[in-house]
Design a protein around this motif. Structure first.
Motif, PDB file in Angstrom:
ATOM      1  N   THR A  17       0.877  -1.089  -0.078  1.00 52.82           N
ATOM      2  CA  THR A  17       0.295  -0.369  -0.211  1.00 52.82           C
ATOM      3  C   THR A  17       1.323   1.099  -0.233  1.00 52.82           C
ATOM      4  OG1 THR A  17      -2.043  -1.115   1.094  1.00 52.82           O
ATOM      5  CG2 THR A  17      -2.189   1.494   1.199  1.00 52.82           C
ATOM      6  N   LEU A  18       0.484   1.746  -1.013  1.00 55.79           N
ATOM      7  CA  LEU A  18       1.498   3.836  -0.707  1.00 55.79           C
ATOM      8  C   LEU A  18      -0.104   4.795  -0.550  1.00 55.79           C
ATOM      9  CD1 LEU A  18       3.679   5.944  -1.556  1.00 55.79           C
ATOM     10  CD2 LEU A  18       4.045   5.202  -3.571  1.00 55.79           C
ATOM     11  N   THR A  19       0.555   5.312   0.014  1.00 56.49           N
ATOM     12  CA  THR A  19      -0.761   6.312   0.568  1.00 56.49           C
ATOM     13  C   THR A  19       0.437   7.345   0.850  1.00 56.49           C
ATOM     14  OG1 THR A  19      -2.295   5.085   1.728  1.00 56.49           O
ATOM     15  CG2 THR A  19      -1.993   7.320   1.801  1.00 56.49           C
ATOM     16  N   TYR A  20       0.140   9.062  -0.128  1.00 55.40           N
ATOM     17  CA  TYR A  20       0.577   9.927  -0.343  1.00 55.40           C
ATOM     18  C   TYR A  20      -0.247  11.461   0.772  1.00 55.40           C
ATOM     19  CZ  TYR A  20       3.276   8.630  -3.832  1.00 55.40           C
ATOM     20  OH  TYR A  20       4.526   8.453  -5.320  1.00 55.40           O
ATOM     21  N   PRO A  21       1.113  11.189   2.043  1.00 58.07           N
ATOM     22  CA  PRO A  21      -0.444  11.583   3.081  1.00 58.07           C
ATOM     23  C   PRO A  21      -0.368  13.435   2.653  1.00 58.07           C
ATOM     24  CG  PRO A  21       2.045  12.248   3.198  1.00 58.07           C
ATOM     25  CD  PRO A  21       1.755  11.209   1.953  1.00 58.07           C
ATOM     26  N   HIS A  22      -1.139  14.223   3.569  1.00 60.63           N
ATOM     27  CA  HIS A  22      -1.961  15.217   3.212  1.00 60.63           C
ATOM     28  C   HIS A  22      -1.280  16.349   3.225  1.00 60.63           C
ATOM     29  CE1 HIS A  22      -4.925  18.222   4.255  1.00 60.63           C
ATOM     30  NE2 HIS A  22      -4.604  18.840   4.653  1.00 60.63           N
ATOM     31  N   THR A  23      -1.350  16.869   2.030  1.00 64.59           N
ATOM     32  CA  THR A  23      -0.267  18.459   2.696  1.00 64.59           C
ATOM     33  C   THR A  23      -1.061  19.301   2.693  1.00 64.59           C
ATOM     34  OG1 THR A  23      -0.017  18.722   0.116  1.00 64.59           O
ATOM     35  CG2 THR A  23       1.361  16.750   1.186  1.00 64.59           C
ATOM     36  N   ALA A  24      -0.474  20.887   2.288  1.00 62.32           N
ATOM     37  CA  ALA A  24      -1.557  22.026   2.637  1.00 62.32           C
ATOM     38  C   ALA A  24      -2.463  22.520   1.764  1.00 62.32           C
ATOM     39  CB  ALA A  24       0.200  23.189   2.645  1.00 62.32           C
ATOM     40  N   THR A  25      -1.480  21.355   0.318  1.00 63.84           N
ATOM     41  CA  THR A  25      -2.489  21.753  -1.116  1.00 63.84           C
ATOM     42  C   THR A  25      -3.390  20.241  -1.467  1.00 63.84           C
ATOM     43  OG1 THR A  25       0.053  21.526  -2.443  1.00 63.84           O
ATOM     44  CG2 THR A  25      -0.739  23.603  -2.127  1.00 63.84           C
ATOM     45  N   HIS A  26      -2.908  19.466  -1.269  1.00 68.40           N
ATOM     46  CA  HIS A  26      -3.243  18.047  -1.559  1.00 68.40           C
ATOM     47  C   HIS A  26      -3.709  17.825  -0.253  1.00 68.40           C
ATOM     48  CE1 HIS A  26      -0.405  18.794  -4.796  1.00 68.40           C
ATOM     49  NE2 HIS A  26      -1.179  18.835  -5.594  1.00 68.40           N
ATOM     50  N   PRO A  27      -4.589  16.650  -0.811  1.00 68.46           N
ATOM     51  CA  PRO A  27      -5.732  15.355   0.192  1.00 68.46           C
ATOM     52  C   PRO A  27      -5.101  14.093   0.347  1.00 68.46           C
ATOM     53  CG  PRO A  27      -6.689  15.839  -1.865  1.00 68.46           C
ATOM     54  CD  PRO A  27      -5.889  16.783  -1.831  1.00 68.46           C
ATOM     55  N   ALA A  28      -4.680  13.563   1.020  1.00 71.79           N
ATOM     56  CA  ALA A  28      -3.924  12.533   1.496  1.00 71.79           C
ATOM     57  C   ALA A  28      -4.736  11.814  -0.301  1.00 71.79           C
ATOM     58  CB  ALA A  28      -4.075  11.728   2.153  1.00 71.79           C
ATOM     59  N   HIS A  29      -3.975  10.787  -0.821  1.00 72.68           N
ATOM     60  CA  HIS A  29      -4.635  10.382  -1.640  1.00 72.68           C
ATOM     61  C   HIS A  29      -3.498   8.291  -2.107  1.00 72.68           C
ATOM     62  CE1 HIS A  29      -4.935   8.916  -5.955  1.00 72.68           C
ATOM     63  NE2 HIS A  29      -3.666   8.619  -6.335  1.00 72.68           N
ATOM     64  N   THR A  30      -4.484   7.539  -1.627  1.00 70.91           N
ATOM     65  CA  THR A  30      -3.808   6.975  -1.674  1.00 70.91           C
ATOM     66  C   THR A  30      -3.364   5.962  -3.400  1.00 70.91           C
ATOM     67  OG1 THR A  30      -5.345   5.133   0.131  1.00 70.91           O
ATOM     68  CG2 THR A  30      -3.925   4.105  -1.078  1.00 70.91           C
ATOM     69  N   VAL A  31      -2.197   5.863  -3.708  1.00 67.12           N
ATOM     70  CA  VAL A  31      -2.204   4.612  -5.114  1.00 67.12           C
ATOM     71  C   VAL A  31      -1.958   3.784  -5.565  1.00 67.12           C
ATOM     72  CG1 VAL A  31      -1.000   5.302  -7.177  1.00 67.12           C
ATOM     73  CG2 VAL A  31      -1.062   6.950  -5.486  1.00 67.12           C
ATOM     74  N   LEU A  32      -1.663   2.704  -4.002  1.00 67.76           N
ATOM     75  CA  LEU A  32      -1.918   1.157  -4.037  1.00 67.76           C
ATOM     76  C   LEU A  32      -2.193   1.172  -3.017  1.00 67.76           C
ATOM     77  CD1 LEU A  32       2.061   0.863  -5.264  1.00 67.76           C
ATOM     78  CD2 LEU A  32       0.580   1.063  -7.204  1.00 67.76           C
ATOM     79  N   ARG A  33      -3.192  -0.815  -2.973  1.00 68.40           N
ATOM     80  CA  ARG A  33      -3.059  -0.992  -2.318  1.00 68.40           C
ATOM     81  C   ARG A  33      -3.535  -2.171  -2.198  1.00 68.40           C
ATOM     82  NH1 ARG A  33      -9.431   1.827  -1.472  1.00 68.40           N
ATOM     83  NH2 ARG A  33      -7.837   3.355   0.207  1.00 68.40           N
ATOM     84  N   HIS A  34      -3.451  -3.432  -1.221  1.00 70.65           N
ATOM     85  CA  HIS A  34      -3.025  -4.235  -1.553  1.00 70.65           C
ATOM     86  C   HIS A  34      -2.420  -5.387  -2.857  1.00 70.65           C
ATOM     87  CE1 HIS A  34      -5.117  -3.672   2.181  1.00 70.65           C
ATOM     88  NE2 HIS A  34      -6.679  -3.801   2.039  1.00 70.65           N
ATOM     89  N   PHE A  35      -1.441  -4.299  -2.618  1.00 76.54           N
ATOM     90  CA  PHE A  35      -1.098  -4.584  -4.169  1.00 76.54           C
ATOM     91  C   PHE A  35       0.115  -6.415  -4.225  1.00 76.54           C
ATOM     92  CE2 PHE A  35       1.994  -5.063  -7.839  1.00 76.54           C
ATOM     93  CZ  PHE A  35       1.373  -3.619  -9.627  1.00 76.54           C
ATOM     94  N   ASP A  36      -0.261  -7.103  -4.957  1.00 79.22           N
ATOM     95  CA  ASP A  36       0.368  -8.581  -4.460  1.00 79.22           C
ATOM     96  C   ASP A  36       0.612  -7.992  -6.030  1.00 79.22           C
ATOM     97  OD1 ASP A  36      -0.205  -9.148  -1.853  1.00 79.22           O
ATOM     98  OD2 ASP A  36      -2.078  -9.942  -2.603  1.00 79.22           O
TER      99      ASP A  36
END
Length: 284
Positions: A17-36
């Protein structure tokens, strides 16, 4: 699967799983989830999926350029951090040094590793011969066509001596004729070198023509939706693209992808229906 590939797992990704955290300009965003995903020793595996599904992101995680938020990925049983020297990367944009000759570009990775000058030159010329560019060794990148520059990038990656070649849409910026020509050349190089290849592409035809297996990714957050075995004979040539078996595989991959491409439209239509009911809008 090709004769060069065996059933040993060279790359194993589990529950990435790869989630980019919330920043002042962008909300948190998950790019990969349960990737096998598992990639076999010596195989050519393509990642195929819609834009934004995490294909290139997975390649960056595999290369150790981006750490995952959770899960693990191992190369030859080792964590990526310990296996970076086993990996070579070829980008879509060539990433050549414009001030270096073709030969010096191919030598770059060997130079970083501290290989002596005479050996660097010998290795560079060996791989330039392999990609058919030895006569252009003293040219500069701006003197080459796009296809030739991409061959230099492939030669540079191979000269580094990786066990695994990661290729992120390397032919995406090329015209169709050059692209098909380089696909054929890449297969020849791969069959000669016996590397494990992970190849990112948007092209169904390209994925089927090159690969032993194709991993179809679902719309983001990225996950592997389906693995398609490409049971087509090798060596392959352009005539194979018209064979019934090739056409059937293309149709299967398209059907798998079409569900992902249609999903946003269906969601949009459903949202519009809810909005219409809420506002009392009528058909006109």
């Amino acid at each position: 699967m090709s004769a060069a590939a065996d059933l040993r797992e060279k790359i194993v990704a589990r529950d990435l799983t790869l989630t980019y955290p919330h920043t002042a300009t962008h909300p948190a965003h998950t790019v990969l989830r349960h990737f096998d995903l598992s990639v076999r020793e010596g195989e050519f595996l393509s990642l195929l999926g819609p834009s934004g599904c995490g294909k290139s992101t997975f390649l960056n995680v595999l290369a150790g350029l981006v750490p995952p938020s959770s899960g693990e990925i191992r190369v030859s049983g080792e964590p990526v951090s310990a296996a970076r020297r086993k990996l070579g990367f070829v980008f879509q944009g060539y990433a050549l040094f414009p001030w270096r000759t073709v030969r010096k570009n191919v030598e770059a990775g060997l130079e970083i590793r501290g290989v002596k000058r005479a050996q660097r030159r010998s290795e560079a010329e060996r791989f330039l011969q392999l990609v058919g560019l030895l006569d252009f060794a003293d040219h500069y990148p701006h003197q080459l066509s796009g296809g030739m520059r991409q061959r230099v990038a492939i030669a540079r990656a191979l000269a580094y001596g990786p066990e695994i070649l990661l290729m992120d849409e390397p032919f995406g910026a090329l015209d169709a004729q050059t692209r098909e020509s380089l696909q054929q050349e890449l297969l020849g190089i791969w069959e000669h070198s016996a590397k494990t290849v992970v190849f990112v592409t948007h092209s169904i035809d390209e994925a089927i023509f090159l690969s032993d297996r194709v991993a179809v990714l679902g719309r983001g957050p990225g996950r592997v939706k389906e693995i398609i075995e490409i049971d087509l004979p090798r060596p392959r040539n352009a005539a194979l693209r018209h064979a019934p078996e090739f056409v059937a595989l293309r149709q299967r991959a398209w059907e798998s992808l079409r569900v992902e491409l249609d999903a946003p439209r269906a969601q949009e239509h459903a949202s519009f229906g809810v909005l219409r009911e809420a506002t009392g809008a009528q058909h006109v």
